[in-house]
Design a protein around this motif. Sequence first.
Motif, mmCIF file in Angstrom:
data_model
loop_
_atom_site.group_PDB
_atom_site.id
_atom_site.type_symbol
_atom_site.label_atom_id
_atom_site.label_comp_id
_atom_site.label_asym_id
_atom_site.label_seq_id
_atom_site.Cartn_x
_atom_site.Cartn_y
_atom_site.Cartn_z
ATOM 1 N N GLY A 1 0.805 -1.214 0.000
ATOM 2 C CA GLY A 1 0.000 0.000 0.000
ATOM 3 C C GLY A 1 0.835 1.258 0.000
ATOM 4 N N ILE A 2 1.541 1.519 1.087
ATOM 5 C CA ILE A 2 2.314 2.753 1.208
ATOM 6 C C ILE A 2 3.534 2.713 0.294
ATOM 7 N N GLY A 3 3.817 3.838 -0.339
ATOM 8 C CA GLY A 3 4.944 3.916 -1.262
ATOM 9 C C GLY A 3 6.252 4.205 -0.553
ATOM 10 N N GLU A 4 6.795 3.202 0.083
ATOM 11 C CA GLU A 4 8.059 3.357 0.793
ATOM 12 C C GLU A 4 8.982 2.203 0.435
ATOM 13 N N PRO A 5 10.194 2.509 -0.057
ATOM 14 C CA PRO A 5 11.115 1.420 -0.406
ATOM 15 C C PRO A 5 11.382 0.512 0.786
ATOM 16 N N PHE B 1 15.279 12.783 -1.524
ATOM 17 C CA PHE B 1 16.187 11.689 -1.212
ATOM 18 C C PHE B 1 15.421 10.433 -0.771
ATOM 19 N N SER B 2 14.098 10.485 -0.743
ATOM 20 C CA SER B 2 13.312 9.404 -0.150
ATOM 21 C C SER B 2 13.213 8.162 -1.025
ATOM 22 N N LYS B 3 13.051 8.306 -2.320
ATOM 23 C CA LYS B 3 12.692 7.169 -3.167
ATOM 24 C C LYS B 3 13.929 6.492 -3.767
ATOM 25 N N TYR B 4 14.587 7.144 -4.713
ATOM 26 C CA TYR B 4 15.781 6.530 -5.317
ATOM 27 C C TYR B 4 16.873 6.313 -4.273
ATOM 28 N N PHE B 5 17.038 7.284 -3.365
ATOM 29 C CA PHE B 5 18.092 7.191 -2.359
ATOM 30 C C PHE B 5 17.638 6.502 -1.067
ATOM 31 N N ASN B 6 16.377 6.069 -1.007
ATOM 32 C CA ASN B 6 15.880 5.210 0.095
ATOM 33 C C ASN B 6 16.020 5.856 1.472
ATOM 34 N N MET B 7 15.796 7.162 1.569
ATOM 35 C CA MET B 7 15.967 7.883 2.835
ATOM 36 C C MET B 7 14.644 8.495 3.294
ATOM 37 N N THR B 8 13.579 7.703 3.346
ATOM 38 C CA THR B 8 12.249 8.254 3.617
ATOM 39 C C THR B 8 12.162 9.012 4.945
ATOM 40 N N GLY B 9 12.583 8.393 6.026
ATOM 41 C CA GLY B 9 12.431 9.022 7.333
ATOM 42 C C GLY B 9 13.431 10.123 7.630
ATOM 43 N N TRP B 10 14.383 10.320 6.752
ATOM 44 C CA TRP B 10 15.394 11.356 6.965
ATOM 45 C C TRP B 10 14.856 12.741 6.628
ATOM 46 N N ARG B 11 13.760 12.788 5.874
ATOM 47 C CA ARG B 11 13.080 14.016 5.478
ATOM 48 C C ARG B 11 14.036 15.010 4.832
ATOM 49 N N LYS C 1 -6.592 -5.524 -14.984
ATOM 50 C CA LYS C 1 -6.157 -4.976 -16.261
ATOM 51 C C LYS C 1 -5.169 -3.845 -15.990
ATOM 52 N N VAL C 2 -4.004 -3.934 -16.599
ATOM 53 C CA VAL C 2 -2.999 -2.869 -16.467
ATOM 54 C C VAL C 2 -2.890 -2.189 -17.826
ATOM 55 N N PRO C 3 -3.665 -1.113 -18.037
ATOM 56 C CA PRO C 3 -3.764 -0.532 -19.380
ATOM 57 C C PRO C 3 -2.514 0.200 -19.832
ATOM 58 N N VAL C 4 -1.675 0.631 -18.872
ATOM 59 C CA VAL C 4 -0.427 1.317 -19.211
ATOM 60 C C VAL C 4 0.692 0.697 -18.386
ATOM 61 N N MET C 5 1.711 0.217 -19.060
ATOM 62 C CA MET C 5 2.855 -0.347 -18.345
ATOM 63 C C MET C 5 3.562 0.770 -17.578
ATOM 64 N N PRO C 6 3.691 0.655 -16.262
ATOM 65 C CA PRO C 6 4.423 1.679 -15.521
ATOM 66 C C PRO C 6 5.890 1.668 -15.912
ATOM 67 N N ASP C 7 6.412 2.842 -16.225
ATOM 68 C CA ASP C 7 7.802 2.928 -16.659
ATOM 69 C C ASP C 7 8.715 3.501 -15.585
ATOM 70 N N GLY C 8 8.162 3.766 -14.396
ATOM 71 C CA GLY C 8 8.968 4.316 -13.318
ATOM 72 C C GLY C 8 8.297 4.117 -11.970
ATOM 73 N N ALA C 9 8.960 4.645 -10.926
ATOM 74 C CA ALA C 9 8.476 4.525 -9.544
ATOM 75 C C ALA C 9 8.387 3.058 -9.151
ATOM 76 N N PHE C 10 7.440 2.718 -8.247
ATOM 77 C CA PHE C 10 7.237 1.313 -7.881
ATOM 78 C C PHE C 10 5.755 1.041 -7.629
ATOM 79 N N TYR C 11 4.926 1.515 -8.584
ATOM 80 C CA TYR C 11 3.483 1.344 -8.495
ATOM 81 C C TYR C 11 2.934 0.735 -9.790
ATOM 82 N N ALA D 1 7.115 -2.098 -3.788
ATOM 83 C CA ALA D 1 8.275 -1.741 -2.962
ATOM 84 C C ALA D 1 8.391 -2.705 -1.784
ATOM 85 N N THR D 2 8.384 -3.974 -2.097
ATOM 86 C CA THR D 2 8.556 -5.017 -1.093
ATOM 87 C C THR D 2 9.300 -6.178 -1.759
#
Length: 405
Positions: free
Chosen positions: A52-56, A246-256, A325-335, A382-383
């Motif tokens: 559910g939550i978008g956190e690496p 820095f939260s997503k690619y750099f995996n630093m969510t709680g560092w704000r 049905k996934v009408p558009v292939m996601p090309d980024g993020a993790f959703y 993201a799991t």
Amino acid sequence: MPVAVFIEESALSSHLAQLASRLQNIAPFHVMELAKMAAELERQGRHIIHMGIGEPDFTAAQPVIDAATRAMADGKLQYTSATGLPELRSAIAAHYQTVYGVEVDPARIIVTAGASAALLLACAALVEKDAQVLMSDPSYPCNRHFVAAFDGRAKMIASGPEHRFQLSAEMVEQNWCEQTRGVLLASPSNPTGTSIEAGELRKIVETVRSKQGFTIVDEIYNGLRYDAEPFSALSLGSDVIVINSFSKYFNMTGWRLGWLVVPPELVQPIEKLAQNLFICASSLAQHAGLACFQPEALAIYEARKAEFQRRRDYIVPALEGLGFKVPVMPDGAFYVYADCSAWSDDADQLTVDILNKAGVVIVPGLDFGPSTAHQYVRVSYATSMENLQEAVARLKAFREQHVKS
């Protein structure tokens, strides 16, 4: 004691009736409500798979942790400039040059307390009462709430799979009116994981520029693009405002920790706002963030990016095999933004049932805009791969037991 508590709560309720009216324009975040329901089930001993939550599921790389440890040992914990450590701003600028081939003056970069603070500062500087800001429906709910926080109005424009769930220049042109002040885009997007094609983004920027409006592009997932050459909206002109984190690619969510790139004429106004609203981003996080750009750390992040892509390439066909049905292939993020019509015509209730009966958290389209609220669900990959495989097995069992084809 109960009587005293009742009196206090009554007095509090009377006081809360005087809350600012703008709060009526800010809806609850249903993703977090599902997370609370899942936490209660876990307290009861249930094993829940969180998609559910978008956190690496990855945390900060070891070089970053080591840098934070050194900063603490060296006592580097005082306030920094409101715009951030000069060496961190320079490192971010060098990263744009190396990865995207874009030259950015470090003076245009403002380090912030996460991307949320960056969006808050941008909206504080640009959004006036009743000003209209165009954005896609679906889109990340907090973005429209940042606009509402400054008494502006987000105009949500239905953007279906035929448009990759994104705005187009034509949509911007057709929906621009006297009250419109700008657009707020996200590429890649939460909840869809889709990007705006570079040529189309250029057309949007040119359209907005012709109307003397502002373009804000949320690029917090830009480091996690899988199917195209690296591209940043900063290449489209110095008037484009870009948000990153820095939260997503750099995996630093709680560092704000995040940043904002603004036109030269906006630096001083944004700095003034940052001084008053935040003083500065966490000094510890800033010193740690410097290590993100070391070759050793970047190698780790690129390996993790490859793992996210491997998960995407597993979960999309797996969901389609289950009837989504996934009408558009996601090309980024993790959703993955998946049409659940074959399962139910009520995505909200479906996600609650899946949580309670299958022990899997996915979230309905309700948060992301009315046009897809009841037909789509967002699935975060993201799991771990093991969790994804177990979730697919549970969803298959759930469908066989509870969903009529």
